[in-house]
Design a protein around this motif. Structure first.
Motif, PDB file in Angstrom:
ATOM      1  N   LEU A 230       2.356  -5.228  16.529  1.00  0.00           N
ATOM      2  CA  LEU A 230       1.159  -4.581  15.957  1.00  0.00           C
ATOM      3  C   LEU A 230       1.547  -3.310  15.194  1.00  0.00           C
ATOM      4  O   LEU A 230       1.007  -3.029  14.119  1.00  0.00           O
ATOM      5  CB  LEU A 230       0.153  -4.245  17.072  1.00  0.00           C
ATOM      6  N   GLY A 231       2.495  -2.545  15.753  1.00  0.00           N
ATOM      7  CA  GLY A 231       2.948  -1.321  15.093  1.00  0.00           C
ATOM      8  C   GLY A 231       3.638  -1.614  13.775  1.00  0.00           C
ATOM      9  O   GLY A 231       3.401  -0.944  12.760  1.00  0.00           O
ATOM     10  N   ALA A 232       4.496  -2.653  13.781  1.00  0.00           N
ATOM     11  CA  ALA A 232       5.207  -3.019  12.548  1.00  0.00           C
ATOM     12  C   ALA A 232       4.231  -3.493  11.483  1.00  0.00           C
ATOM     13  O   ALA A 232       4.331  -3.104  10.308  1.00  0.00           O
ATOM     14  CB  ALA A 232       6.240  -4.102  12.849  1.00  0.00           C
ATOM     15  N   LEU A 233       3.252  -4.325  11.874  1.00  0.00           N
ATOM     16  CA  LEU A 233       2.253  -4.813  10.915  1.00  0.00           C
ATOM     17  C   LEU A 233       1.405  -3.664  10.376  1.00  0.00           C
ATOM     18  O   LEU A 233       1.048  -3.641   9.191  1.00  0.00           O
ATOM     19  CB  LEU A 233       1.354  -5.866  11.566  1.00  0.00           C
ATOM     20  N   SER A 234       1.079  -2.716  11.256  1.00  0.00           N
ATOM     21  CA  SER A 234       0.315  -1.541  10.823  1.00  0.00           C
ATOM     22  C   SER A 234       1.098  -0.758   9.778  1.00  0.00           C
ATOM     23  O   SER A 234       0.556  -0.359   8.742  1.00  0.00           O
ATOM     24  CB  SER A 234       0.001  -0.648  12.030  1.00  0.00           C
ATOM     25  N   LEU A 235       2.392  -0.562  10.034  1.00  0.00           N
ATOM     26  CA  LEU A 235       3.237   0.169   9.080  1.00  0.00           C
ATOM     27  C   LEU A 235       3.378  -0.600   7.766  1.00  0.00           C
ATOM     28  O   LEU A 235       3.395  -0.009   6.685  1.00  0.00           O
ATOM     29  CB  LEU A 235       4.618   0.426   9.688  1.00  0.00           C
ATOM     30  N   VAL A 236       3.468  -1.939   7.843  1.00  0.00           N
ATOM     31  CA  VAL A 236       3.551  -2.757   6.622  1.00  0.00           C
ATOM     32  C   VAL A 236       2.279  -2.579   5.800  1.00  0.00           C
ATOM     33  O   VAL A 236       2.322  -2.359   4.581  1.00  0.00           O
ATOM     34  CB  VAL A 236       3.780  -4.249   6.966  1.00  0.00           C
ATOM     35  N   PHE A 237       1.111  -2.649   6.477  1.00  0.00           N
ATOM     36  CA  PHE A 237      -0.170  -2.516   5.765  1.00  0.00           C
ATOM     37  C   PHE A 237      -0.291  -1.150   5.101  1.00  0.00           C
ATOM     38  O   PHE A 237      -0.637  -1.048   3.916  1.00  0.00           O
ATOM     39  CB  PHE A 237      -1.338  -2.724   6.734  1.00  0.00           C
ATOM     40  N   TRP A 238       0.027  -0.085   5.842  1.00  0.00           N
ATOM     41  CA  TRP A 238      -0.145   1.261   5.285  1.00  0.00           C
ATOM     42  C   TRP A 238       0.949   1.593   4.268  1.00  0.00           C
ATOM     43  O   TRP A 238       0.728   2.384   3.353  1.00  0.00           O
ATOM     44  CB  TRP A 238      -0.203   2.300   6.413  1.00  0.00           C
ATOM     45  N   THR A 239       2.111   0.959   4.393  1.00  0.00           N
ATOM     46  CA  THR A 239       3.141   1.137   3.359  1.00  0.00           C
ATOM     47  C   THR A 239       2.693   0.493   2.053  1.00  0.00           C
ATOM     48  O   THR A 239       2.802   1.093   0.978  1.00  0.00           O
ATOM     49  CB  THR A 239       4.484   0.513   3.815  1.00  0.00           C
ATOM     50  N   LEU A 240       2.188  -0.747   2.141  1.00  0.00           N
ATOM     51  CA  LEU A 240       1.678  -1.416   0.941  1.00  0.00           C
ATOM     52  C   LEU A 240       0.509  -0.643   0.329  1.00  0.00           C
ATOM     53  O   LEU A 240       0.331  -0.624  -0.888  1.00  0.00           O
ATOM     54  CB  LEU A 240       1.232  -2.849   1.272  1.00  0.00           C
ATOM     55  N   THR A 241      -0.289   0.012   1.196  1.00  0.00           N
ATOM     56  CA  THR A 241      -1.456   0.751   0.707  1.00  0.00           C
ATOM     57  C   THR A 241      -1.053   2.076   0.076  1.00  0.00           C
ATOM     58  O   THR A 241      -1.424   2.377  -1.068  1.00  0.00           O
ATOM     59  CB  THR A 241      -2.451   1.002   1.867  1.00  0.00           C
ATOM     60  N   LEU A 242      -0.271   2.893   0.803  1.00  0.00           N
ATOM     61  CA  LEU A 242       0.092   4.225   0.303  1.00  0.00           C
ATOM     62  C   LEU A 242       1.168   4.161  -0.778  1.00  0.00           C
ATOM     63  O   LEU A 242       1.065   4.826  -1.807  1.00  0.00           O
ATOM     64  CB  LEU A 242       0.582   5.108   1.461  1.00  0.00           C
ATOM     65  N   GLN A 243       2.209   3.349  -0.520  1.00  0.00           N
ATOM     66  CA  GLN A 243       3.359   3.344  -1.418  1.00  0.00           C
ATOM     67  C   GLN A 243       3.085   2.516  -2.677  1.00  0.00           C
ATOM     68  O   GLN A 243       3.264   2.993  -3.795  1.00  0.00           O
ATOM     69  CB  GLN A 243       4.577   2.777  -0.671  1.00  0.00           C
ATOM     70  N   THR A 244       2.669   1.278  -2.475  1.00  0.00           N
ATOM     71  CA  THR A 244       2.488   0.391  -3.632  1.00  0.00           C
ATOM     72  C   THR A 244       1.160   0.632  -4.329  1.00  0.00           C
ATOM     73  O   THR A 244       1.113   0.841  -5.544  1.00  0.00           O
ATOM     74  CB  THR A 244       2.591  -1.090  -3.198  1.00  0.00           C
TER      75      THR A 244
END
Length: 651
Positions: free
Chosen positions: A54-68
């Motif tokens: 869940l933590g990894a998926l959360s980081l993936v989602f927020w990375t795609l949101t903030l970074q990309t």
């Protein structure tokens, strides 16, 4: 003077064809990340834990949101150089404001090229390794090398025909990602809790060694830089709209993989790949085929992106003037043979060294993190130069320096496991750029220029001196003197002393590379009617140097305006209106032995001339007709040796 309006287009316009092209060109790298991200996060030996997933998926989602989404799609796509994007286009927008920004531009460009060597092997290997599920004993390395070799082999023929198929294939790929992911969310619906950023926070700060998983999480956004680099091909509007679809498809697949992993929590993943575990048995072969095509498209995008990057680097004096080819008339179609085969050798080397995609992950990500950091630095300075709100600039800089700095630190853990490979490749490319950039300024600062007007009478007299055999009717010198009133002293030496060169008209041609990508302009100065003419070309950093063609157009325009008479001055030929012959002279410098240089400059210039041996001559770079070109070697005396203690003998 040619208008630039043909290159201007509405970047915000959205069309169905534009959306399909965007899918095919720019999302290959980021679009194939589901092949390896969750596999890298989970590892092979440790049991799967719910909060970790869940933590990894959360980081993936927020990375795609903030970074990309926020950084690239919303903010950086605004910094276009007349519709063109990429780190060098951004550098060209701000380079006149400060010298120090050359350093982040070089590092960012070099890291992007290094990424072009790592991405094709990891994408194609990840796809082909899916065949091991069906054929466990299959040797995948020869297949991967064969696919990559075929891909590099076709570059010289142009990829416009293949390119038209990219969009539909990537559309099928993203629909497949979304469908497979959506179907498996029901395996563990609690996976939807990952949208809560708390799980990402928990993984980073409370889970043992959770922070270091950022290196694996970062792989989900490695293709974000391509969104900006390919701005000119697709347009801002098409990228922004297509990204909504791409992000939904990507994250649905991540959710599906996460749900599948939660359904087997407590067990180690082993050698399995959660991406392929989502596929029913009957769909494995078609699915692997589609994944392989998507990986090839991702590789193609990186290769063509590398060609564009190198062509820009050449015109910004970051790279040797290597041969460029234009296989078709399609805008952006470019082939750089030397770079193509260097990339091929690098990719094959990476495949042979790492053997498996799971081991390549260590080398992947580190280089692109540096590119993103450098883009943040350049973008912050761009906002400052454009006088945006100071607090907004500080917020942007601090936020993304923090995010990307964290990714960089986490990726440094991979250094000993293979990260050093990408850093060595990037370091070698930066070294080449530093050598070429510094040598350009060393030569420029110490090239001697003289006033052309001092030699006008002498040129006229030489032109009329029938005792000297005529060298050419029209003698054209390529000159580095940008000022109309000046010329290099070496050119004057070549005309009068090396071998007196009598001509009817002397042409001096200078080429300026502009920060505007598609400028195609010229200025004519008739210094002495029917005797001395200077032509200055102003060409954008994405314009092909075809001086033979451009000069012909200029002369046609001048003849039409009755500014010059180009008919032969030989009496018998003049009567028949035969056009006089044109001959080009290109001065090629070599390092004179008569030099005493500071250590740094000596190393730079020796390295420069060593590398220059392996690059094409200046006439090929300028696109001159080889049958009418004379290459003259002239010594580059940078700092003559002084106090030579030499005594004369008298007996």
């Amino acid at each position: 003077m040619e208008s630039n309006e043909s290159h201007r287009h509405d970047n915000s316009k959205v069309t169905a064809a534009g959306l399909l092209i965007a899918l095919g060109i720019i999302y290959g790298d980021i679009g194939t990340s589901p092949l390896y991200v969750m596999k890298a996060v989970t590892g092979t030996t440790k049991p799967i834990e719910e909060n970790e997933i869940l933590g990894a998926l959360s980081l993936v989602f927020w990375t795609l949101t903030l970074q990309t989404t926020f950084k690239y799609v919303i903010l950086i796509l605004r910094a276009d150089n007349r519709g063109e994007g990429g780190i060098f286009a951004l550098y060209a927008l701000v380079r006149r404001h400060a010298k120090w920004i050359t350093i982040p531009a070089m590092i960012g460009g070099a890291a992007l090229l290094a990424d072009g060597i790592i991405t094709p092997p990891i994408s194609v290997s990840s796809a082909i390794e899916g065949l091991k599920i069906i054929y466990p004993e299959l040797q995948t390395i020869p297949i991967v090398i064969a696919i990559l070799s075929a891909l590099f082999l076709i570059q010289g023929f142009g990829t416009s025909v293949v390119g038209r198929a990219f969009g539909p294939i990537m559309l099928i790929w993203f629909l497949m990602l979304a469908t497979l992911g959506f179907i498996h969310i029901s395996d563990a619906p609690e996976v939807l809790k990952c949208f809560n950023p708390y799980y990402g926070y928990w993984l980073l700060f409370e889970y043992p060694e959770g922070f270091w998983l950022l290196g694996a999480v970062f792989l989900c956004t490695t293709g974000a830089e391509a969104l900006y680099s390919d701005l000119g091909h697709c347009g801002r509007g098409n990228i922004r709209v297509s990204w909504v679809f791409v992000k939904i498809a990507l994250f649905l697949n991540y959710l599906g993989q996460g749900a599948y992993l939660l359904s087997i929590k407590g067990q180690p993943l082993g050698t399995r790949n959660p991406f392929y575990d989502l596929m029913p048995d009957w769909f494995l072969l078609p699915g692997i085929g589609i994944a392989t095509m998507a990986a090839i498209i991702a590789s193609q995008a990186l290769i063509t992106g590398s060609f564009t990057l190198v062509s820009e680097a050449i015109r910004l004096n970051f790279w040797p003037k290597v041969r460029l080819r234009y296989p078709s008339l399609q805008k952006g179609q470019l082939y750089v043979p030397s770079v193509n085969w260097l990339l091929w050798a690098g990719c094959v080397g990476v495949v042979l060294y790492f053997k498996e995609s799971s081991r390549m992950e260590a080398a992947y990500g580190l280089a692109i993190t540096l590119t993103m950091l450098m883009t943040t630095l350049l973008m912050s300075y761009y906002l400052y130069a454009r006088r945006y709100n100071a607090w907004g600039i500080v917020l942007f800089f601090v936020l993304y320096l923090g995010i990307e700095g964290s990714f960089l630190v986490a990726n440094l853990l991979k250094f000993t496991h293979g990260g050093w490979v990408s850093l060595i490749i990037g370091g070698a490319i930066v070294s080449l750029m530093v050598i070429w950039y510094n040598s350009f300024f060393i030569k420029q600062q110490l090239t001697e220029y003289v006033k052309l007007e001092r030699f006008l009478e002498s040129l006229k007299e030489l032109s009329r001196d029938v005792s000297i055999p005529k060298y050419a009717t029209h003698l054209v010198f390529m000159s580095s003197a940008s000022r109309i009133s000046e010329i290099e002293s070496k050119v004057i030496y070549s005309i009068f002393q090396k071998r007196p060169k009598r001509a009817d008209i002397y042409w001096f041609v200078h080429v300026d590379t502009t920060d505007d990508p598609y400028t195609m302009e010229y200025k004519v100065s008739i210094i002495e009617p029917d005797d001395v003419v200077k032509v200055n070309f102003y060409l954008g950093f994405r314009v092909e140097q075809r001086i033979n063609l451009y000069l012909r157009k200029v002369i046609e325009e001048m003849v039409k305006n009755k500014e010059v008479d180009i008919t032969s001055r030989y009496e018998s030929l003049n009567k028949q209106n035969v056009v006089g012959d044109f001959r080009f002279v290109v001065l090629e410098k070599f390092l004179s032995y008569e030099n005493e240089l500071p250590l740094f400059e000596r190393i730079i210039m020796q390295a420069y001339f060593f590398i220059k041996q392996f690059t094409p001559s200046e006439d090929k770079w300028f696109g001159l007709d080889a049958s009418a070109v004379k290459i003259e070697k002239v010594p580059l005396v940078i700092q003559p040796v002084e106090n030579v203690l030499l005594k004369r003998r008298y007996n």
